[in-house]
Design a protein around this motif. Structure first.
Motif, PDB file in Angstrom:
ATOM      1  N   ARG A 125       4.538  50.254  -2.152  1.00 37.69           N
ATOM      2  CA  ARG A 125       3.405  49.483  -1.638  1.00 37.69           C
ATOM      3  C   ARG A 125       3.754  48.708  -0.375  1.00 37.69           C
ATOM      4  O   ARG A 125       2.852  48.163   0.276  1.00 37.69           O
ATOM      5  CB  ARG A 125       2.868  48.555  -2.723  1.00 37.69           C
ATOM      6  CG  ARG A 125       2.368  49.333  -3.938  1.00 37.69           C
ATOM      7  CD  ARG A 125       1.551  48.497  -4.879  1.00 37.69           C
ATOM      8  NE  ARG A 125       1.077  49.301  -6.009  1.00 37.69           N
ATOM      9  CZ  ARG A 125       0.178  48.894  -6.883  1.00 37.69           C
ATOM     10  NH1 ARG A 125      -0.370  47.691  -6.764  1.00 37.69           N
ATOM     11  NH2 ARG A 125      -0.204  49.681  -7.875  1.00 37.69           N
ATOM     12  N   ARG A 239      -2.496  40.686   2.629  1.00 36.29           N
ATOM     13  CA  ARG A 239      -3.556  41.650   2.891  1.00 36.29           C
ATOM     14  C   ARG A 239      -3.053  43.045   2.546  1.00 36.29           C
ATOM     15  O   ARG A 239      -1.861  43.263   2.330  1.00 36.29           O
ATOM     16  CB  ARG A 239      -3.978  41.605   4.373  1.00 36.29           C
ATOM     17  CG  ARG A 239      -2.846  41.953   5.336  1.00 36.29           C
ATOM     18  CD  ARG A 239      -3.338  42.113   6.760  1.00 36.29           C
ATOM     19  NE  ARG A 239      -2.236  42.305   7.691  1.00 36.29           N
ATOM     20  CZ  ARG A 239      -1.645  43.488   7.927  1.00 36.29           C
ATOM     21  NH1 ARG A 239      -2.031  44.578   7.273  1.00 36.29           N
ATOM     22  NH2 ARG A 239      -0.648  43.570   8.802  1.00 36.29           N
ATOM     23  N   ASP A 240      -3.982  44.006   2.477  1.00 43.19           N
ATOM     24  CA  ASP A 240      -3.591  45.391   2.269  1.00 43.19           C
ATOM     25  C   ASP A 240      -2.966  45.961   3.538  1.00 43.19           C
ATOM     26  O   ASP A 240      -3.450  45.674   4.652  1.00 43.19           O
ATOM     27  CB  ASP A 240      -4.813  46.248   1.912  1.00 43.19           C
ATOM     28  CG  ASP A 240      -5.284  46.031   0.488  1.00 43.19           C
ATOM     29  OD1 ASP A 240      -4.478  45.551  -0.331  1.00 43.19           O
ATOM     30  OD2 ASP A 240      -6.457  46.346   0.210  1.00 43.19           O
ATOM     31  N   VAL A 244      -3.828  51.785   3.138  1.00 35.84           N
ATOM     32  CA  VAL A 244      -4.609  51.760   1.901  1.00 35.84           C
ATOM     33  C   VAL A 244      -5.987  52.364   2.161  1.00 35.84           C
ATOM     34  O   VAL A 244      -6.667  52.010   3.132  1.00 35.84           O
ATOM     35  CB  VAL A 244      -4.731  50.328   1.365  1.00 35.84           C
ATOM     36  CG1 VAL A 244      -5.696  50.276   0.180  1.00 35.84           C
ATOM     37  CG2 VAL A 244      -3.368  49.790   0.933  1.00 35.84           C
TER      38      VAL A 244
END
Length: 245
Positions: A125, A239-240, A244
């Protein structure tokens, strides 16, 4: 600098407590160095029958410190040191474990956690991979489960961690779980413990001999990548990352 690893000793068991609350006991260069030094002292002390590795706060270890990370080879040396130490190392977990902290957990001979613990391989991630920590995880953990959790970064609980072999045991009170374990280690012959541990860790040490260099280089390359830069920036900014969907 403030010490990040605290020491206590009781009836043959030395407790090493990770105490770096500012970064949730993340593996900074300083913490890795201090833990390695403490383990060396334990290995050389005949009064130490076993090592209990635990933590302050609600996180056992948040993984690599992204601001002050150790070199991958330093992390390799620490994991190998735990595996090769002639004294059993027992992990006591009452909080969260993430990324590199799971490699630390898997390096221990016995690991127990309370119900508050959670686990996740979060590397994908932020744009990297669980490379170096695979040296301790792959030989000891269910491969199908690792495939899922490595690739997705999902969070899982102590029951699942026990099922897949990451933990030895879990229970409502981790100290109750560990009481017979520590009693058994105190009753065991020191030389028999050392030889039995060497028997149990032979396959794990083979993975270090075969793969440590390759995985250290992979880790260094990924941490220096554009995706890792974006992933770590997104993590700090809450934040992403851009990938993503």
């Amino acid at each position: 600098m403030t010490d990040l690893v605290r020491h206590a000793h009781d009836r043959g068991v030395t407790t090493l407590t990770l105490d770096s609350p500012a970064n949730r006991n993340a593996l900074s260069a300083q913490l890795v160095r201090e833990l390695s030094d403490a383990l060396t002292r334990c290995g050389n002390d005949d009064d130490v029958r076993a090592v209990l590795l635990t933590h302050t706060g609600n996180t056992f270890c948040a993984g690599a410190d992204l601001r002050h990370p150790p070199h991958p080879e330093e992390l390799v040396r620490l994991l190998r040191q735990i595996v090769k130490l002639r004294k059993p190392v027992v992990a006591r977990v009452t909080g969260h474990v993430r990324a590199g902290g799971l490699g630390l957990l898997a390096a221990c001979d016995i690991a127990a956690a309370g119900p508050e613990a959670t686990f996740a391989f979060t590397e994908v991630r932020i744009g990297v991979a669980p490379a170096v920590i695979s040296l301790t995880l792959l030989p000891r953990t269910d491969p199908r489960a690792l495939t899922r959790y490595y690739l997705t970064g999902e969070k899982f609980d102590p029951a699942e961690a026990t099922r897949i072999g990451l933990l030895t045991a879990t229970g409502a009170d981790v100290d109750d779980v560990l009481e017979p374990v520590l009693d058994g280690l105190r009753r065991a012959s020191p030389k028999a413990l050392a030889e039995t541990k060497r028997l149990l860790t032979a396959k794990v040490l083979e993975s270090f001999d075969q793969d440590a260099g390759r995985l250290s280089r992979l880790s260094a390359r990924l941490f220096d990548s554009d995706e890792a830069d974006e992933g770590m920036r997104a993590f700090r900014e809450r934040r992403d990352p851009q990938w993503v969907v």
